[in-house]
Design a protein around this motif. Structure first.
Motif, PDB file in Angstrom:
ATOM      1  N   THR A  61       0.844  -1.207   0.000  1.00 40.49           N
ATOM      2  CA  THR A  61       0.000   0.000   0.000  1.00 40.49           C
ATOM      3  C   THR A  61       0.872   1.246   0.000  1.00 40.49           C
ATOM      4  O   THR A  61       1.958   1.265   0.596  1.00 40.49           O
ATOM      5  N   LEU A  62       0.373   2.279  -0.660  1.00 49.34           N
ATOM      6  CA  LEU A  62       1.137   3.520  -0.775  1.00 49.34           C
ATOM      7  C   LEU A  62       1.412   4.182   0.576  1.00 49.34           C
ATOM      8  O   LEU A  62       2.545   4.619   0.819  1.00 49.34           O
ATOM      9  N   PRO A  63       0.426   4.301   1.488  1.00 51.71           N
ATOM     10  CA  PRO A  63       0.744   4.954   2.767  1.00 51.71           C
ATOM     11  C   PRO A  63       1.892   4.279   3.514  1.00 51.71           C
ATOM     12  O   PRO A  63       2.789   4.960   4.039  1.00 51.71           O
ATOM     13  N   GLN A  64       1.887   2.945   3.559  1.00 48.93           N
ATOM     14  CA  GLN A  64       2.969   2.244   4.254  1.00 48.93           C
ATOM     15  C   GLN A  64       4.288   2.397   3.509  1.00 48.93           C
ATOM     16  O   GLN A  64       5.352   2.516   4.130  1.00 48.93           O
ATOM     17  N   ARG A  65       4.209   2.415   2.208  1.00 48.85           N
ATOM     18  CA  ARG A  65       5.435   2.568   1.414  1.00 48.85           C
ATOM     19  C   ARG A  65       6.033   3.960   1.614  1.00 48.85           C
ATOM     20  O   ARG A  65       7.245   4.114   1.759  1.00 48.85           O
ATOM     21  N   PHE A  66       5.186   4.984   1.604  1.00 49.23           N
ATOM     22  CA  PHE A  66       5.674   6.345   1.842  1.00 49.23           C
ATOM     23  C   PHE A  66       6.341   6.442   3.216  1.00 49.23           C
ATOM     24  O   PHE A  66       7.399   7.056   3.361  1.00 49.23           O
ATOM     25  N   GLU A  67       5.705   5.844   4.230  1.00 48.79           N
ATOM     26  CA  GLU A  67       6.244   5.910   5.598  1.00 48.79           C
ATOM     27  C   GLU A  67       7.596   5.205   5.670  1.00 48.79           C
ATOM     28  O   GLU A  67       8.532   5.694   6.315  1.00 48.79           O
ATOM     29  N   ARG A  68       7.707   4.048   5.018  1.00 49.31           N
ATOM     30  CA  ARG A  68       8.977   3.301   5.035  1.00 49.31           C
ATOM     31  C   ARG A  68      10.096   4.104   4.379  1.00 49.31           C
ATOM     32  O   ARG A  68      11.209   4.195   4.913  1.00 49.31           O
ATOM     33  N   HIS A  69       9.793   4.690   3.241  1.00 47.48           N
ATOM     34  CA  HIS A  69      10.821   5.471   2.542  1.00 47.48           C
ATOM     35  C   HIS A  69      11.258   6.684   3.354  1.00 47.48           C
ATOM     36  O   HIS A  69      12.451   6.995   3.429  1.00 47.48           O
ATOM     37  N   LEU A  70      10.303   7.376   3.948  1.00 45.77           N
ATOM     38  CA  LEU A  70      10.637   8.568   4.726  1.00 45.77           C
ATOM     39  C   LEU A  70      11.477   8.195   5.942  1.00 45.77           C
ATOM     40  O   LEU A  70      12.496   8.847   6.228  1.00 45.77           O
ATOM     41  N   ARG A  71      11.065   7.160   6.656  1.00 43.54           N
ATOM     42  CA  ARG A  71      11.802   6.746   7.850  1.00 43.54           C
ATOM     43  C   ARG A  71      13.233   6.335   7.503  1.00 43.54           C
ATOM     44  O   ARG A  71      14.199   6.755   8.155  1.00 43.54           O
ATOM     45  N   CYS A  72      13.388   5.539   6.464  1.00 45.77           N
ATOM     46  CA  CYS A  72      14.719   5.053   6.086  1.00 45.77           C
ATOM     47  C   CYS A  72      15.604   6.197   5.592  1.00 45.77           C
ATOM     48  O   CYS A  72      16.792   6.286   5.949  1.00 45.77           O
ATOM     49  N   SER A  73      15.044   7.089   4.781  1.00 44.42           N
ATOM     50  CA  SER A  73      15.848   8.180   4.248  1.00 44.42           C
ATOM     51  C   SER A  73      16.272   9.134   5.357  1.00 44.42           C
ATOM     52  O   SER A  73      17.429   9.576   5.412  1.00 44.42           O
ATOM     53  N   GLU A  74      15.357   9.458   6.261  1.00 49.91           N
ATOM     54  CA  GLU A  74      15.715  10.367   7.350  1.00 49.91           C
ATOM     55  C   GLU A  74      16.732   9.731   8.290  1.00 49.91           C
ATOM     56  O   GLU A  74      17.615  10.424   8.823  1.00 49.91           O
ATOM     57  N   ALA A  75      16.652   8.419   8.478  1.00 49.88           N
ATOM     58  CA  ALA A  75      17.646   7.730   9.303  1.00 49.88           C
ATOM     59  C   ALA A  75      19.023   7.786   8.637  1.00 49.88           C
ATOM     60  O   ALA A  75      20.036   8.044   9.305  1.00 49.88           O
TER      61      ALA A  75
END
Length: 400
Positions: free
Chosen positions: A279-293
């Protein structure tokens, strides 16, 4: 009888490719899931009923990823730049004026394509490493009668993001312009709503956020742009393969255009299916979390990011290389010693690490940041690698 040329002496791929696969953590292509790789190994009839079923599902999933109800979703046998060229060549007529909002290399490429279809590009260049400014865009729109506006969501070359894309697109529509958007490195990694944002043509490549193979791309035209511009077009586009009305025969009429890249379409199907499953919402959250980390780890280690946070693209992270360190030496060390590949840039002394699709996994981040830090130190940089690794872990765990 004519003598044939002798066959060349060829080294088998098994002796060219590394024994251990490289971890692809640059600006694309990205690692692909096993199911995508398996689908890419299959060949079927490009005009059979099986392919028709595959195509219908690719379009349905494409509509979800693009967030559009348009019936004009289609693939392109070629790179993201071919999809870019298809969008421009079918929506822009010779002599028409196009406002090309540029932040770097790939947004300038759209201006070059506009020029090559014999239209008239007006380049609106944004300040160095900054997002498009809404006031500057409106001022430009007020000064001329433009038929279309082109821009990128994420400028891969220097890691700038046009975070106000939705506002720019709606502004351009108020001035009667078609809106053509490059989402090659951003689609499925961050929010983008084609219909709600009033985008007329949206393009992407398979090899980045979607985690599919290079060489098969995806684009969508809005219903209004198709009806007003493509369906009524009297002058043939310059490109036969990229003629949208001819492509429509295959993608919507179950007819022949050219032999489709069936293996690549099957790979794209599986990549899109995995996006829909997550799903897009979960995918967006994963990308944001990983990139910010990753960004936090890089900065805590002692390196500087190229772009200020308010203008920064999360899909590709740009890292400034210290003056006394060679970006090429760092990349070569990472590849040879750690089997991790990242990207350089187009004339800039920076390094770029991708955070698209399968790259955005914790196990890839730890391997990549360690490889970057140790290779930087080997090249002469003074860093606190343990602190960087600890900070990245802290952010990944949700403490940041």
């Amino acid at each position: 009888m004519n003598e044939l040329l002798p066959p060349p002496s060829i080294v088998p791929l098994e002796h060219i490719l590394p024994d251990e696969p490289l971890l692809m953590m640059g600006a694309g292509p990205v690692p692909i899931p096993q199911k995508v790789a398996a689908a890419n190994s299959i060949v079927i009839n490009h005009l059979g009923e099986t392919m028709n079923r595959v195509i219908e599902q690719v379009k349905d999933m494409g509509r979800y990823v693009f967030q559009t109800d348009s019936s004009h979703v289609m693939g392109v046998s070629g790179p993201g730049s071919a999809a870019m060229e298809m969008a421009v060549a079918n929506l822009v007529l010779p002599g028409e004026r196009v406002l090309c909002i540029t932040n770097g290399y790939f947004s300038l490429r759209m201006a070059e394509i506009v020029r090559r279809v014999r239209a008239e590009p007006t380049i609106l260049e944004m300040p160095h490493n900054e997002s498009a400014d809404l006031a500057l865009v409106e001022r430009a729109l007020q000064q001329g009668q433009f038929h279309a506006v082109t821009l990128v969501q994420g400028e891969t070359s220097n890691t700038v993001c046009n975070k106000n894309l939705d506002q720019i697109a709606k502004l351009a529509k108020r001035y009667g312009c078609l809106v053509i958007v490059d989402a090659v490195c951003t689609l499925s990694t961050m929010p983008l709503a084609m219909d709600n944002w009033q985008v007329d043509a949206l393009i992407t490549g398979g090899q980045k956020g979607l985690s599919s193979i290079p060489g098969v791309s995806l684009l969508a035209f809005s219903e209004s742009a198709w009806a007003k511009k493509i369906a009524r077009r009297e002058e043939l586009p310059f490109h036969w393969c990229l003629d949208a009305q001819l492509a429509d025969k295959f993608w919507n009429q179950k007819s022949y255009h050219y032999t489709a890249p069936v293996s690549g379409i099957l790979a794209l199907h599986e990549a899109l299916r995995l996006v829909c499953e997550e799903t897009l919402p979960q995918r967006f959250e994963r990308h944001l979390r990983c990139s910010e980390a990753l960004q936090a780890g890089v900065e805590t280690m002692g390196l500087k990011l190229l772009v200020e946070k308010q203008h920064r693209l999360n899909s590709v992270v740009g890292i400034v290389v210290p003056d006394h360190v060679s970006a090429d030496v760092v990349r070569a060390h990472m590849s040879k010693v750690h089997k991790v590949e990242i990207s350089g840039a187009f004339g800039l002394n920076i390094l770029r690490i991708g955070q698209m699709g399968e790259q955005s996994r914790a196990y890839n981040l730890f391997r990549t940041l360690h490889a970057l830090g140790s290779s930087m130190r080997a090249a002469g940089a003074s860093l606190d690698l343990p602190a960087g690794m600890a900070e990245m872990e802290r952010v990944l765990s949700g403490e940041g």
